[in-house]
Each structure stands twice: as C-alpha cells, then as structure tokens.
Design an enzyme around this catalytic site. Sequence first.
Site, PDB file in Angstrom:
ATOM      1  N   GLY A 107      86.949 -54.612 -53.066  1.00 23.42           N
ATOM      2  CA  GLY A 107      87.695 -55.011 -51.875  1.00 23.42           C
ATOM      3  C   GLY A 107      87.638 -53.956 -50.793  1.00 23.42           C
ATOM      4  O   GLY A 107      86.768 -53.088 -50.801  1.00 23.42           O
ATOM      5  N   GLY A 112      74.723 -51.772 -53.271  1.00 17.98           N
ATOM      6  CA  GLY A 112      74.282 -50.824 -52.247  1.00 17.98           C
ATOM      7  C   GLY A 112      73.618 -49.611 -52.881  1.00 17.98           C
ATOM      8  O   GLY A 112      73.993 -49.184 -53.979  1.00 17.98           O
ATOM      9  N   HIS A 164      83.953 -53.705 -45.750  1.00 19.42           N
ATOM     10  CA  HIS A 164      83.527 -53.135 -44.471  1.00 19.42           C
ATOM     11  C   HIS A 164      82.097 -53.577 -44.204  1.00 19.42           C
ATOM     12  O   HIS A 164      81.529 -54.363 -44.981  1.00 19.42           O
ATOM     13  CB  HIS A 164      83.680 -51.607 -44.486  1.00 19.42           C
ATOM     14  CG  HIS A 164      83.075 -50.960 -45.699  1.00 19.42           C
ATOM     15  ND1 HIS A 164      81.720 -50.948 -45.933  1.00 19.42           N
ATOM     16  CD2 HIS A 164      83.651 -50.327 -46.758  1.00 19.42           C
ATOM     17  CE1 HIS A 164      81.487 -50.325 -47.071  1.00 19.42           C
ATOM     18  NE2 HIS A 164      82.638 -49.940 -47.604  1.00 19.42           N
ATOM     19  N   HIS A 186      79.549 -53.902 -46.989  1.00 19.86           N
ATOM     20  CA  HIS A 186      79.702 -55.092 -47.838  1.00 19.86           C
ATOM     21  C   HIS A 186      79.134 -56.318 -47.126  1.00 19.86           C
ATOM     22  O   HIS A 186      78.523 -57.180 -47.756  1.00 19.86           O
ATOM     23  CB  HIS A 186      81.179 -55.352 -48.151  1.00 19.86           C
ATOM     24  CG  HIS A 186      81.824 -54.302 -49.011  1.00 19.86           C
ATOM     25  ND1 HIS A 186      82.805 -53.457 -48.556  1.00 19.86           N
ATOM     26  CD2 HIS A 186      81.622 -53.966 -50.309  1.00 19.86           C
ATOM     27  CE1 HIS A 186      83.193 -52.661 -49.534  1.00 19.86           C
ATOM     28  NE2 HIS A 186      82.483 -52.936 -50.609  1.00 19.86           N
TER      29      HIS A 186
END
Length: 288
Positions: free
Chosen positions: A32, A157, A35, A38
């Site tokens: 969560g 990522g 940003h 994401h």
Amino acid sequence: MHVVRTGQELADLARELTGSNRLGGVLVPTMGALHEAHLALIRRAREVARRNDDPAGCVVSIFVNPAQFNERDDFERYPRPLEDDLATCERDGVCVVFAPAPDVVYPPGEPSPDFELPPIVTQPRLEDTARPGHFRGVNRVLHRLFELIAPRAAVFGEKDYQQLILARHVGRLKGVDVLGHPTVRAPDGLALSSRNVFLKGPLRQQALALSRSLIAASREPTPERAERAMNHVLREAGLTPDYAVVRDAQTLARQGPGVEQYRAVVAARVGVVRLLDNAPWPGWTMTT
Ligand code: PAF
C-alpha cells in the site's frame, strides 16, 4: 473494480471471472501507500494482462506483511492510507484489489510452513545480513499470495533488487512469470519508495547521495574502484552505508571469474529510513 478480503471471496470472484478456481491476472504485490512507482507497475501489469486477454486483468494486493519487518516501530509507522489506495487503483484501471487481514494470509492455528530459502537470500551478505529474517518473511508472503491468487504473472520493481531475484525463485516454484520493472525516480534522482514521506528537508538532500554514488560507480573502470567511489560519495554526504558494492547481477555473489553482468547495489540509513538503490554496472546513465 472488485475489492476482496478473504480466500473465499477470491475463490468466488475467480469462478465469476474465469469459471475456474484460479483467479489468474497479473499481480502487483504491494504494502500500500501507492506512489508513482506502483502506478508504473500497474500500467505494465495491465498491458501484460491485456495482451493475454486475461479476464482478471491487473490484480493489486495490499498487505503490510508483519513477517518481513525487523523493527516493530517500522511496522507500526508504515503508512496505511487504504481508502486513498483504493481510489488510486480504481482510477488506474485495476480490476481486482486483494486487501486481506493478517489472519487471512496467516490463518491462526494453521501451521505456517517455513519455505526453503534459496541461496539469493542466504549468501550475498547484503540485505540478508542487514535485515535478518526479512527475506524469510518476504518468501513466506509471496508463497501465500501466489497460492491464494494464482496469478499468471507478477510485476516487481527493480529497486528492491535482491527481493526481485527472490520473487523470480518463488515464481518458478509456483508457475508465476515474474517480471522486473525499472526503478522509477523523482526528478532529483531519488528512487521512489513509500518510506520517502519520512525524508524532509536536509534528509531528502542527504538521500540523493545514493543515486549519486551509483553514477560515480558507473564511470569507474573496475568493480573495486567503483566500490571506492560509491563509498566516497556516501561518506562525503555524511552517510555510513550498510553496503555499497558491485556484485554478480544474477547471484549477487562477490565478483569472481565468469561474471557476465554486474550490478552496483547500495543501502544506507538516512534519518529513520533505510534506503536501497541499485543500477547495472558499468556505464549506467540515470533516467528520471
Ligand atoms: O516490496 C514490497 O512492497 C513487499 O516487500 C512485497 C513484495 C509486497 C511483499 O510484502
């Protein structure tokens, strides 16, 4: 957008969308506090899902995994803006959000298998040493998320590089294609992270030394000189790195004969925040 919180709701949704017990879709696992980085993963996941005509589209999991935190304070202060995150997912075309409570992921009374840790977790002496137990927790949650959701693919990522290699390992065991996505940076070069909200004023300036150290490394002709350059930049900025090294890009082992690709990896604490960054070595040019 479907928001599901339990295994049963996931199974019901899987039957509704796919006619089977497997939800599928392309998963973006998160804790969560979403940003821009994401959002880049979500865009990539949507693209892959569309190409495969996947009825579950992009699936985002939002779960602050207690098993991967070494420090209670870090776990407690981790940002949890769930309503904002749901609005972001809705706006960005996410098809399914899985936001379970801890007892859905780790059912009480159910033995939680301690999945075998691959060498990438136990040997590099990087994050595995700096955060003992952290990857045991990441390994455990990825096994559970991949079992519960059964995605066709998952996007991670590259900023958390050692985690990405661990995810590839778990993906191979579970039949999930794990895709890495380049690190997303702020215009000043700082790699985006949910914890950056804690970097105010001078701390934010100090944090820029991480990406600067990678640029300095990229210009050096040998791994040894690159490591010296990284350490120099970090110390000049007043930081004491946990590590600032150049390693085999596949195994993160120390350099030796036969290394085909290298990765410069760095970690340092800035204020209360531990920051990570990495880049291919040599010849990397930063794009923001
Ligand atoms: O990178 C993260 O946000 C977490 O480590 C992950 C992959 C969602 C597992 O909890």
